[in-house]
Design a protein around this motif. Sequence first.
Motif, PDB file in Angstrom:
ATOM      1  N   THR A 221      23.120  77.313  54.407  1.00 61.29           N
ATOM      2  CA  THR A 221      21.374  78.372  54.365  1.00 61.29           C
ATOM      3  C   THR A 221      20.848  78.898  52.820  1.00 61.29           C
ATOM      4  O   THR A 221      21.321  78.635  52.304  1.00 61.29           O
ATOM      5  CB  THR A 221      22.217  79.494  54.788  1.00 61.29           C
ATOM      6  OG1 THR A 221      23.125  80.343  54.035  1.00 61.29           O
ATOM      7  CG2 THR A 221      23.365  79.206  56.426  1.00 61.29           C
ATOM      8  N   LEU A 222      19.936  79.242  53.862  1.00 58.65           N
ATOM      9  CA  LEU A 222      18.726  80.327  52.876  1.00 58.65           C
ATOM     10  C   LEU A 222      19.163  81.257  52.222  1.00 58.65           C
ATOM     11  O   LEU A 222      18.906  81.179  50.932  1.00 58.65           O
ATOM     12  CB  LEU A 222      17.669  79.768  53.654  1.00 58.65           C
ATOM     13  CG  LEU A 222      16.596  78.647  54.102  1.00 58.65           C
ATOM     14  CD1 LEU A 222      15.634  79.306  54.538  1.00 58.65           C
ATOM     15  CD2 LEU A 222      16.210  77.898  52.946  1.00 58.65           C
ATOM     16  N   ASP A 223      19.933  81.592  53.357  1.00 59.21           N
ATOM     17  CA  ASP A 223      20.677  83.260  52.504  1.00 59.21           C
ATOM     18  C   ASP A 223      21.209  81.911  50.658  1.00 59.21           C
ATOM     19  O   ASP A 223      21.418  82.894  49.643  1.00 59.21           O
ATOM     20  CB  ASP A 223      21.513  83.567  53.157  1.00 59.21           C
ATOM     21  CG  ASP A 223      21.545  84.852  54.146  1.00 59.21           C
ATOM     22  OD1 ASP A 223      19.986  85.423  53.871  1.00 59.21           O
ATOM     23  OD2 ASP A 223      21.400  84.886  55.135  1.00 59.21           O
TER      24      ASP A 223
ATOM     25  N   ALA B  44      21.164  79.674  49.519  1.00 60.89           N
ATOM     26  CA  ALA B  44      20.136  78.634  48.408  1.00 60.89           C
ATOM     27  C   ALA B  44      19.511  80.307  47.131  1.00 60.89           C
ATOM     28  O   ALA B  44      19.520  79.521  46.123  1.00 60.89           O
ATOM     29  CB  ALA B  44      19.284  77.612  48.870  1.00 60.89           C
ATOM     30  N   LEU B  45      18.922  80.815  47.771  1.00 66.56           N
ATOM     31  CA  LEU B  45      18.340  81.986  47.454  1.00 66.56           C
ATOM     32  C   LEU B  45      19.740  82.752  46.267  1.00 66.56           C
ATOM     33  O   LEU B  45      19.406  82.856  45.694  1.00 66.56           O
ATOM     34  CB  LEU B  45      17.584  83.093  48.208  1.00 66.56           C
ATOM     35  CG  LEU B  45      17.599  84.132  47.884  1.00 66.56           C
ATOM     36  CD1 LEU B  45      16.062  83.983  46.526  1.00 66.56           C
ATOM     37  CD2 LEU B  45      16.753  85.060  48.785  1.00 66.56           C
ATOM     38  N   LYS B  46      21.120  82.471  46.588  1.00 68.16           N
ATOM     39  CA  LYS B  46      22.046  83.529  45.668  1.00 68.16           C
ATOM     40  C   LYS B  46      21.813  83.201  44.503  1.00 68.16           C
ATOM     41  O   LYS B  46      22.552  82.882  43.461  1.00 68.16           O
ATOM     42  CB  LYS B  46      23.012  83.885  47.159  1.00 68.16           C
ATOM     43  CG  LYS B  46      24.244  84.377  46.523  1.00 68.16           C
ATOM     44  CD  LYS B  46      25.399  83.335  45.587  1.00 68.16           C
ATOM     45  CE  LYS B  46      25.827  82.797  47.028  1.00 68.16           C
ATOM     46  NZ  LYS B  46      26.941  81.181  46.685  1.00 68.16           N
ATOM     47  N   ASP B  47      22.229  81.232  45.469  1.00 70.94           N
ATOM     48  CA  ASP B  47      22.620  80.472  44.354  1.00 70.94           C
ATOM     49  C   ASP B  47      21.542  80.503  42.994  1.00 70.94           C
ATOM     50  O   ASP B  47      21.675  79.943  41.469  1.00 70.94           O
ATOM     51  CB  ASP B  47      23.379  79.313  43.971  1.00 70.94           C
ATOM     52  CG  ASP B  47      24.332  78.500  45.126  1.00 70.94           C
ATOM     53  OD1 ASP B  47      25.309  79.407  45.352  1.00 70.94           O
ATOM     54  OD2 ASP B  47      24.831  77.522  45.536  1.00 70.94           O
ATOM     55  N   LEU B  48      20.081  79.708  43.478  1.00 72.38           N
ATOM     56  CA  LEU B  48      18.929  80.371  42.152  1.00 72.38           C
ATOM     57  C   LEU B  48      18.567  81.656  41.676  1.00 72.38           C
ATOM     58  O   LEU B  48      18.328  81.969  40.354  1.00 72.38           O
ATOM     59  CB  LEU B  48      17.561  80.225  42.951  1.00 72.38           C
ATOM     60  CG  LEU B  48      17.695  78.057  43.156  1.00 72.38           C
ATOM     61  CD1 LEU B  48      18.555  77.496  43.726  1.00 72.38           C
ATOM     62  CD2 LEU B  48      16.380  77.808  43.299  1.00 72.38           C
TER      63      LEU B  48
ATOM     64  N   TYR C  32      18.827  76.352  57.851  1.00 64.91           N
ATOM     65  CA  TYR C  32      19.517  75.165  56.700  1.00 64.91           C
ATOM     66  C   TYR C  32      18.270  74.986  55.454  1.00 64.91           C
ATOM     67  O   TYR C  32      16.755  75.252  56.305  1.00 64.91           O
ATOM     68  CB  TYR C  32      20.271  74.016  57.265  1.00 64.91           C
ATOM     69  CG  TYR C  32      21.317  74.446  58.007  1.00 64.91           C
ATOM     70  CD1 TYR C  32      21.901  75.969  57.522  1.00 64.91           C
ATOM     71  CD2 TYR C  32      21.928  73.371  59.187  1.00 64.91           C
ATOM     72  CE1 TYR C  32      23.499  75.646  58.798  1.00 64.91           C
ATOM     73  CE2 TYR C  32      23.066  73.563  59.703  1.00 64.91           C
ATOM     74  CZ  TYR C  32      23.068  74.468  59.168  1.00 64.91           C
ATOM     75  OH  TYR C  32      24.400  74.896  60.540  1.00 64.91           O
ATOM     76  N   VAL C  33      18.724  74.781  54.402  1.00 60.98           N
ATOM     77  CA  VAL C  33      17.392  74.116  53.262  1.00 60.98           C
ATOM     78  C   VAL C  33      16.635  73.590  54.283  1.00 60.98           C
ATOM     79  O   VAL C  33      15.835  73.298  53.717  1.00 60.98           O
ATOM     80  CB  VAL C  33      18.075  73.839  52.200  1.00 60.98           C
ATOM     81  CG1 VAL C  33      16.913  73.369  51.345  1.00 60.98           C
ATOM     82  CG2 VAL C  33      19.208  75.181  51.838  1.00 60.98           C
ATOM     83  N   PRO C  34      16.878  72.100  55.188  1.00 59.33           N
ATOM     84  CA  PRO C  34      15.715  71.693  55.459  1.00 59.33           C
ATOM     85  C   PRO C  34      14.900  72.028  56.508  1.00 59.33           C
ATOM     86  O   PRO C  34      13.828  71.596  57.002  1.00 59.33           O
ATOM     87  CB  PRO C  34      16.614  70.047  56.035  1.00 59.33           C
ATOM     88  CG  PRO C  34      17.845  70.038  55.170  1.00 59.33           C
ATOM     89  CD  PRO C  34      18.298  71.292  54.819  1.00 59.33           C
TER      90      PRO C  34
ATOM     91  N   GLY D 199      10.952  84.402  50.586  1.00 59.10           N
ATOM     92  CA  GLY D 199       9.867  84.833  51.862  1.00 59.10           C
ATOM     93  C   GLY D 199      10.900  84.551  53.250  1.00 59.10           C
ATOM     94  O   GLY D 199      10.188  84.938  54.096  1.00 59.10           O
ATOM     95  N   ALA D 200      11.174  83.130  52.926  1.00 54.20           N
ATOM     96  CA  ALA D 200      11.721  82.769  54.178  1.00 54.20           C
ATOM     97  C   ALA D 200      13.104  83.788  55.006  1.00 54.20           C
ATOM     98  O   ALA D 200      13.544  83.692  55.605  1.00 54.20           O
ATOM     99  CB  ALA D 200      12.538  80.874  53.818  1.00 54.20           C
ATOM    100  N   VAL D 201      13.388  84.252  53.656  1.00 56.01           N
ATOM    101  CA  VAL D 201      14.598  84.348  54.127  1.00 56.01           C
ATOM    102  C   VAL D 201      14.713  86.008  54.499  1.00 56.01           C
ATOM    103  O   VAL D 201      14.741  86.691  55.652  1.00 56.01           O
ATOM    104  CB  VAL D 201      15.731  85.671  53.053  1.00 56.01           C
ATOM    105  CG1 VAL D 201      16.230  86.220  53.037  1.00 56.01           C
ATOM    106  CG2 VAL D 201      16.512  83.877  52.654  1.00 56.01           C
TER     107      VAL D 201
END
Length: 292
Positions: A237-239, A241-245, A281-283, A271-273
Amino acid sequence: MKTAVGLVGVGLMGHGIARNVLGRGGFPLTVLDHPGNQPLDDLIAAGARVASSPAALAAASDMIILCVTGSPQVEAVLAGEGGVLEALRPGAVVVDCSTAMPESTQKMAAAVEAAGGRLLDAPMTRTARHAHEGTLNLLVGGDEATLREVRPVLDSFTENVSHVGPVGFGHRMKLLHNYVSIGFMALLAEAAASAELAGVDPAVLVDVLAKGGGAGVALQRMAPSMVAGDAGAVPFTLDNALKDLSYFRAMAEAAGAPHEIVDGVVRALTGAVAAGHGQAYVPDLVRLLKRP
C-alpha cells in the motif's frame, strides 16, 4: 525438541510465513489473536495455537517472529502492557521481520537483552507471493551465533538470508532497499502517466524500457499497471510505502546524507495518501499521477 515459535502479525506476509513454519519446517507455532490478522482457519487446522496477548505468546515460545507495521507497533508488542518482555523465556530470540527505525531497533534490542533474551532485526524483501512460496529474502542484523541458532526456522520460509551487520543494520539495509525499490516504481509510474498523457502507447514504452536502461525487477512489477491498469502485482500500500520512505528520509537526515530525491518521492506519496488513496497499491500511482 523442535523450537517453539511464536508469530505476531498474521497479515499478508505473516500468513505465508506461518504456513511455512508449520508445514515446511514442522515447528510448533503459536500466533497472536489480532483483528488485523488474515483468517487463521488453515493455520489452526494445521496445528497452530492462538494466544490472547503478546505475553501469553512469549510464555509459550523459544523464538518470536514479529511481522508488524513499524516501530510503534514493535515497541508496543515488546514493551507495552501485556507485552512480550513480561513473559520472555530465558535465552529466547526475538526476530523482528518488520520495517522499523534502526534507533528504535537498537533500543528494543537492549530491552530484550535486559529481559534475558536476544534480538535480531531481520526485515524481508520480496512480496506476499514469495512469503507463501517460502522464498523470502531476509536482511539480518545481530549476533552471528544467534542467527545460526535460529537458521533452521528462518530456512523454512526464506530463499536467501544475508547477515548484514550488528543489530540495527538489518533495518538500515531494508530502508536503503525500499528507497531504491519504491523510488524506481514511483519514477516508472510518473513516466507512464506522462507517456499516456502525451499519447505514447504504454505497451511500446514498456517494450523500449525493457530493451534498454529501464529494464529490471521494478519494470517487471510495474508493467501490468502501466499497460493494463492492473496494480495487483505489487500488493504493497501507499500508506506503507510512505512510512518506509519517511523512515529512510529520517535515517538519511540523521546521518547528514543528501535526501533531495527522496523528498520528491515522499511529496508524491504524501499527495496520494492525503487524497484518500493510502490503501491503494504502489502501481496505482500510474493512475493517480495522471493530470486532467
